[in-house]
Design a protein around this motif. Structure first.
Motif, PDB file in Angstrom:
ATOM      1  N   ARG A   2       0.868  -1.176   0.000  1.00  0.00           N
ATOM      2  CA  ARG A   2       0.000   0.000   0.000  1.00  0.00           C
ATOM      3  C   ARG A   2       0.910   1.233   0.000  1.00  0.00           C
ATOM      4  NH1 ARG A   2      -5.223  -1.475   1.173  1.00  0.00           N
ATOM      5  NH2 ARG A   2      -5.780   0.622   1.925  1.00  0.00           N
ATOM      6  N   ILE A   3       0.913   1.956  -1.121  1.00  0.00           N
ATOM      7  CA  ILE A   3       1.928   2.976  -1.372  1.00  0.00           C
ATOM      8  C   ILE A   3       1.279   4.353  -1.510  1.00  0.00           C
ATOM      9  CG2 ILE A   3       3.752   3.718  -2.947  1.00  0.00           C
ATOM     10  CD1 ILE A   3       3.844   0.693  -3.852  1.00  0.00           C
ATOM     11  N   LEU A   4       1.792   5.312  -0.771  1.00  0.00           N
ATOM     12  CA  LEU A   4       1.359   6.699  -0.881  1.00  0.00           C
ATOM     13  C   LEU A   4       2.401   7.465  -1.695  1.00  0.00           C
ATOM     14  CD1 LEU A   4      -0.278   9.230  -0.227  1.00  0.00           C
ATOM     15  CD2 LEU A   4       0.942   9.357   1.972  1.00  0.00           C
ATOM     16  N   LEU A  19       6.385   9.823 -12.988  1.00  0.00           N
ATOM     17  CA  LEU A  19       5.510   9.490 -11.862  1.00  0.00           C
ATOM     18  C   LEU A  19       4.261   8.758 -12.346  1.00  0.00           C
ATOM     19  CD1 LEU A  19       4.643   9.687  -8.888  1.00  0.00           C
ATOM     20  CD2 LEU A  19       3.796  12.000  -9.375  1.00  0.00           C
ATOM     21  N   PHE A  20       3.698   9.217 -13.455  1.00  0.00           N
ATOM     22  CA  PHE A  20       2.510   8.573 -14.012  1.00  0.00           C
ATOM     23  C   PHE A  20       2.826   7.144 -14.441  1.00  0.00           C
ATOM     24  CE2 PHE A  20      -0.610   7.579 -17.270  1.00  0.00           C
ATOM     25  CZ  PHE A  20      -1.794   8.012 -16.687  1.00  0.00           C
ATOM     26  N   SER A  21       3.974   6.943 -15.091  1.00  0.00           N
ATOM     27  CA  SER A  21       4.377   5.590 -15.507  1.00  0.00           C
ATOM     28  C   SER A  21       4.591   4.690 -14.303  1.00  0.00           C
ATOM     29  CB  SER A  21       5.662   5.661 -16.339  1.00  0.00           C
ATOM     30  OG  SER A  21       5.456   6.351 -17.550  1.00  0.00           O
ATOM     31  N   LEU A  22       5.227   5.243 -13.261  1.00  0.00           N
ATOM     32  CA  LEU A  22       5.478   4.460 -12.051  1.00  0.00           C
ATOM     33  C   LEU A  22       4.172   4.063 -11.381  1.00  0.00           C
ATOM     34  CD1 LEU A  22       7.365   3.330  -9.853  1.00  0.00           C
ATOM     35  CD2 LEU A  22       7.305   5.606  -8.785  1.00  0.00           C
ATOM     36  N   ALA A  23       3.276   5.028 -11.189  1.00  0.00           N
ATOM     37  CA  ALA A  23       2.001   4.739 -10.524  1.00  0.00           C
ATOM     38  C   ALA A  23       1.191   3.713 -11.310  1.00  0.00           C
ATOM     39  CB  ALA A  23       1.203   6.035 -10.363  1.00  0.00           C
ATOM     40  N   THR A  24       1.178   3.858 -12.628  1.00  0.00           N
ATOM     41  CA  THR A  24       0.437   2.921 -13.476  1.00  0.00           C
ATOM     42  C   THR A  24       1.041   1.531 -13.400  1.00  0.00           C
ATOM     43  OG1 THR A  24      -0.144   4.716 -14.993  1.00  0.00           O
ATOM     44  CG2 THR A  24      -0.350   2.463 -15.828  1.00  0.00           C
ATOM     45  N   GLY A  25       2.364   1.467 -13.470  1.00  0.00           N
ATOM     46  CA  GLY A  25       3.032   0.168 -13.409  1.00  0.00           C
ATOM     47  C   GLY A  25       2.850  -0.528 -12.075  1.00  0.00           C
ATOM     48  N   LEU A  26       2.934   0.235 -10.994  1.00  0.00           N
ATOM     49  CA  LEU A  26       2.721  -0.340  -9.669  1.00  0.00           C
ATOM     50  C   LEU A  26       1.298  -0.873  -9.538  1.00  0.00           C
ATOM     51  CD1 LEU A  26       4.547   2.335  -7.466  1.00  0.00           C
ATOM     52  CD2 LEU A  26       5.299  -0.027  -7.848  1.00  0.00           C
ATOM     53  N   ARG A  27       0.345  -0.103 -10.011  1.00  0.00           N
ATOM     54  CA  ARG A  27      -1.053  -0.536  -9.951  1.00  0.00           C
ATOM     55  C   ARG A  27      -1.265  -1.798 -10.781  1.00  0.00           C
ATOM     56  NH1 ARG A  27      -5.727   3.659 -11.732  1.00  0.00           N
ATOM     57  NH2 ARG A  27      -4.701   3.370 -13.755  1.00  0.00           N
ATOM     58  N   ASN A  28      -0.650  -1.858 -11.944  1.00  0.00           N
ATOM     59  CA  ASN A  28      -0.792  -3.033 -12.807  1.00  0.00           C
ATOM     60  C   ASN A  28      -0.179  -4.283 -12.180  1.00  0.00           C
ATOM     61  OD1 ASN A  28      -2.100  -1.499 -14.714  1.00  0.00           O
ATOM     62  ND2 ASN A  28      -0.295  -1.230 -16.024  1.00  0.00           N
ATOM     63  N   ARG A  29       0.795  -4.094 -11.296  1.00  0.00           N
ATOM     64  CA  ARG A  29       1.423  -5.232 -10.618  1.00  0.00           C
ATOM     65  C   ARG A  29       0.715  -5.601  -9.312  1.00  0.00           C
ATOM     66  NH1 ARG A  29       8.015  -5.171 -11.438  1.00  0.00           N
ATOM     67  NH2 ARG A  29       8.007  -4.776 -13.700  1.00  0.00           N
ATOM     68  N   GLY A  30      -0.411  -4.970  -9.046  1.00  0.00           N
ATOM     69  CA  GLY A  30      -1.216  -5.348  -7.899  1.00  0.00           C
ATOM     70  C   GLY A  30      -1.016  -4.530  -6.645  1.00  0.00           C
ATOM     71  N   HIS A  31      -0.190  -3.488  -6.713  1.00  0.00           N
ATOM     72  CA  HIS A  31       0.006  -2.624  -5.555  1.00  0.00           C
ATOM     73  C   HIS A  31      -1.162  -1.635  -5.449  1.00  0.00           C
ATOM     74  CE1 HIS A  31       4.133  -4.031  -4.971  1.00  0.00           C
ATOM     75  NE2 HIS A  31       4.304  -3.902  -6.276  1.00  0.00           N
ATOM     76  N   TYR A  32      -1.441  -1.231  -4.235  1.00  0.00           N
ATOM     77  CA  TYR A  32      -2.489  -0.236  -3.979  1.00  0.00           C
ATOM     78  C   TYR A  32      -1.820   1.128  -3.914  1.00  0.00           C
ATOM     79  CZ  TYR A  32      -6.227   2.294  -1.543  1.00  0.00           C
ATOM     80  OH  TYR A  32      -7.192   3.204  -1.186  1.00  0.00           O
ATOM     81  N   VAL A  33      -2.207   2.041  -4.816  1.00  0.00           N
ATOM     82  CA  VAL A  33      -1.537   3.324  -4.964  1.00  0.00           C
ATOM     83  C   VAL A  33      -2.520   4.467  -4.705  1.00  0.00           C
ATOM     84  CG1 VAL A  33      -0.289   4.843  -6.536  1.00  0.00           C
ATOM     85  CG2 VAL A  33       0.068   2.366  -6.651  1.00  0.00           C
ATOM     86  N   GLU A  78      -5.840   4.584   5.689  1.00  0.00           N
ATOM     87  CA  GLU A  78      -5.423   3.765   4.551  1.00  0.00           C
ATOM     88  C   GLU A  78      -4.398   2.698   4.925  1.00  0.00           C
ATOM     89  OE1 GLU A  78      -6.631   3.563   1.701  1.00  0.00           O
ATOM     90  OE2 GLU A  78      -7.543   5.459   1.099  1.00  0.00           O
ATOM     91  N   LYS A  79      -3.725   2.896   6.084  1.00  0.00           N
ATOM     92  CA  LYS A  79      -2.727   1.920   6.554  1.00  0.00           C
ATOM     93  C   LYS A  79      -1.658   1.632   5.480  1.00  0.00           C
ATOM     94  CE  LYS A  79      -5.596  -0.414  10.006  1.00  0.00           C
ATOM     95  NZ  LYS A  79      -6.502   0.764  10.154  1.00  0.00           N
ATOM     96  N   PHE A  80      -1.003   2.692   5.032  1.00  0.00           N
ATOM     97  CA  PHE A  80       0.041   2.560   4.020  1.00  0.00           C
ATOM     98  C   PHE A  80       1.252   1.810   4.565  1.00  0.00           C
ATOM     99  CE2 PHE A  80      -2.060   6.582   2.553  1.00  0.00           C
ATOM    100  CZ  PHE A  80      -2.544   6.065   1.360  1.00  0.00           C
ATOM    101  N   ASP A  81       2.018   1.236   3.637  1.00  0.00           N
ATOM    102  CA  ASP A  81       3.279   0.593   4.001  1.00  0.00           C
ATOM    103  C   ASP A  81       4.452   1.559   3.913  1.00  0.00           C
ATOM    104  OD1 ASP A  81       2.408  -2.194   4.424  1.00  0.00           O
ATOM    105  OD2 ASP A  81       1.876  -2.106   2.292  1.00  0.00           O
ATOM    106  N   LEU A  82       4.327   2.577   3.054  1.00  0.00           N
ATOM    107  CA  LEU A  82       5.410   3.559   2.922  1.00  0.00           C
ATOM    108  C   LEU A  82       4.898   4.812   2.234  1.00  0.00           C
ATOM    109  CD1 LEU A  82       6.584   3.650  -0.269  1.00  0.00           C
ATOM    110  CD2 LEU A  82       7.417   1.412   0.384  1.00  0.00           C
ATOM    111  N   TYR A  99       5.405   9.701   9.820  1.00  0.00           N
ATOM    112  CA  TYR A  99       5.707   9.463  11.234  1.00  0.00           C
ATOM    113  C   TYR A  99       4.438   9.317  12.057  1.00  0.00           C
ATOM    114  CZ  TYR A  99       7.727   9.977  15.880  1.00  0.00           C
ATOM    115  OH  TYR A  99       8.081   9.765  17.194  1.00  0.00           O
ATOM    116  N   PHE A 100       3.471  10.203  11.819  1.00  0.00           N
ATOM    117  CA  PHE A 100       2.250  10.172  12.617  1.00  0.00           C
ATOM    118  C   PHE A 100       1.198   9.206  12.054  1.00  0.00           C
ATOM    119  CE2 PHE A 100       4.081  14.249  13.922  1.00  0.00           C
ATOM    120  CZ  PHE A 100       3.989  14.132  15.304  1.00  0.00           C
ATOM    121  N   SER A 101       1.614   8.432  11.052  1.00  0.00           N
ATOM    122  CA  SER A 101       0.715   7.415  10.506  1.00  0.00           C
ATOM    123  C   SER A 101       1.269   6.009  10.729  1.00  0.00           C
ATOM    124  CB  SER A 101       0.511   7.653   9.000  1.00  0.00           C
ATOM    125  OG  SER A 101       0.040   8.946   8.745  1.00  0.00           O
ATOM    126  N   GLY A 102       2.198   5.907  11.681  1.00  0.00           N
ATOM    127  CA  GLY A 102       2.760   4.596  11.997  1.00  0.00           C
ATOM    128  C   GLY A 102       4.243   4.491  11.756  1.00  0.00           C
TER     129      GLY A 102
END
Length: 355
Positions: A2-4, A19-33, A78-82, A99-102
């Motif tokens: 889960r990526i912010l 950034l658009f290519s990265l976000a699209t590629g991450l989403r296509n690989r199953g990551h939550y963006v 959203e409980k992001f991982d990073l 920091y204030f989100s975990g």
């Protein structure tokens, strides 16, 4: 994961395209963006159109504090991982939200050389992705302790998007009928386009119908460039094309005879990659991130001085056999090395290393 992704850019350039290519590629690989973007920016419009989960925030004066509080609330839910920021001036906000989100890990992508930045701020991320060795070296020259945090991750393209090109793209422009060769430069107008205009009088001696196409829009500096062209007597040989939609840019680049730049501090050069993939050789100065892309004499040339750059432009345009071979080699030079898949895999590895 889960990526912010955080970016406060108002415009749209190579960094936003990456950034658009990265976000699209991450989403296509199953990551939550999820995207945290600047309210009213072009990035908001384009990411919303692409059906991303976008939150827009105001960043000015007291609104910034309100926005940070809202960001933290959303991030906790959203409980992001990073958190991954794409400007070093987003680091402080990204660190506070994370920091204030975990106590989330913080990743920075650095697209340009550092200007004003303190070690306290630039040391906030857990990992740094520099888009070129040039950028990485600039960071460690100022702050040696960053060396252990930095990975070089080159931007990438999708080679399959460059398989069916319209090399006659510029034929529809009435100003260019009967003109040529067509020389192009892409980017914001602070990238030393005036020096390319200074080349024109010498190029016109050999190629009277040459045209320099200045691709992009920058109202703040256009008048300066127009005045420069008028002073040199080459105003009729300069065409300001305005912005070209990215979907059409590959055709525009394919229709050029040469892709040029006189900028000496380019972080990487996504338009250079795209031009090569379209079969258009690149000529510029031996500086910035260009040496990491250009294979001398194979897909372009890098020179050290104005005179050397001029000489190589003229020489290549006159040598039709060498020019034709270089167009073919340009396509091959980026088809495997600089791909979006490679770029996304490298970012996934960086994300994993933060755990």
């Amino acid at each position: 994961m889960r990526i912010l992704l955080v970016d406060n850019s108002k415009g749209w350039g190579g960094a936003e395209e990456m950034l658009f290519s990265l976000a699209t590629g991450l989403r296509n690989r199953g990551h939550y963006v999820v995207m945290f973007l600047d309210e009213g920016s072009e990035t908001v419009t384009k990411f919303v159109r692409a059906d991303f989960n976008v939150w827009a925030f105001q960043r000015k004066s007291f609104r910034l504090l309100q926005s940070i509080i809202k960001m933290i609330r959303i991030a906790r839910n959203e409980k992001f991982d990073l958190v991954h920021v794409h400007r070093n001036h987003d680091l402080l906000v990204g660190k506070i939200v994370g920091y204030f989100s975990g106590k989330l890990p913080l990743v920075l992508t650095q697209h340009c050389r550092l200007c004003k930045s303190t070690f306290f701020v630039i040391n906030l991320p857990d990992r740094i992705a520099a888009v070129s060795k040039y950028i990485a070296d600039g960071m460690t020259e100022r702050f040696l302790k960053l060396d252990s945090k930095i990975n070089v991750v080159h931007n990438g393209i999708d080679p399959t998007e460059f398989e069916h090109l319209h090399e006659d793209f510029w034929c529809r422009w009435s100003e260019l009928i009967g003109k040529g060769p067509l020389l192009g430069v892409v980017g914001y107008f602070y990238k030393n386009q005036e020096e390319l205009i200074e080349l024109l009088p010498f190029i016109k001696d050999e190629f009277p119908d040459v045209m320099l196409l200045i691709i992009g829009r920058d109202d703040s500096k256009r008048k300066f460039l127009e005045k420069k062209a008028e002073q040199l007597g080459v105003a009729e040989s300069v065409l300001f094309t305005g912005s070209i939609p990215h979907a059409e840019m590959k055709h525009a680049l394919a229709g050029l005879d040469l892709n040029l730049s006189a900028f000496r501090r380019e972080g990487f050069g996504l338009s250079v990659l795209e031009g090569l993939a379209a079969g258009t050789p690149f000529l510029g100065y031996r500086s910035g991130g260009y040496p990491e892309i250009i294979e001398q004499g194979e897909n372009g040339y890098l020179k050290d001085t104005f005179a050397e750059l001029l000489q190589e432009i003229l020489s290549l345009l006159k040598d039709k056999d060498r020019y034709s071979k270089m167009r073919e080699q340009a396509k091959k030079s980026v088809s495997n090395k600089f791909t979006i898949d490679n770029m996304i895999t490298n970012y996934e590895n960086i994300y994993k290393s933060t755990n």
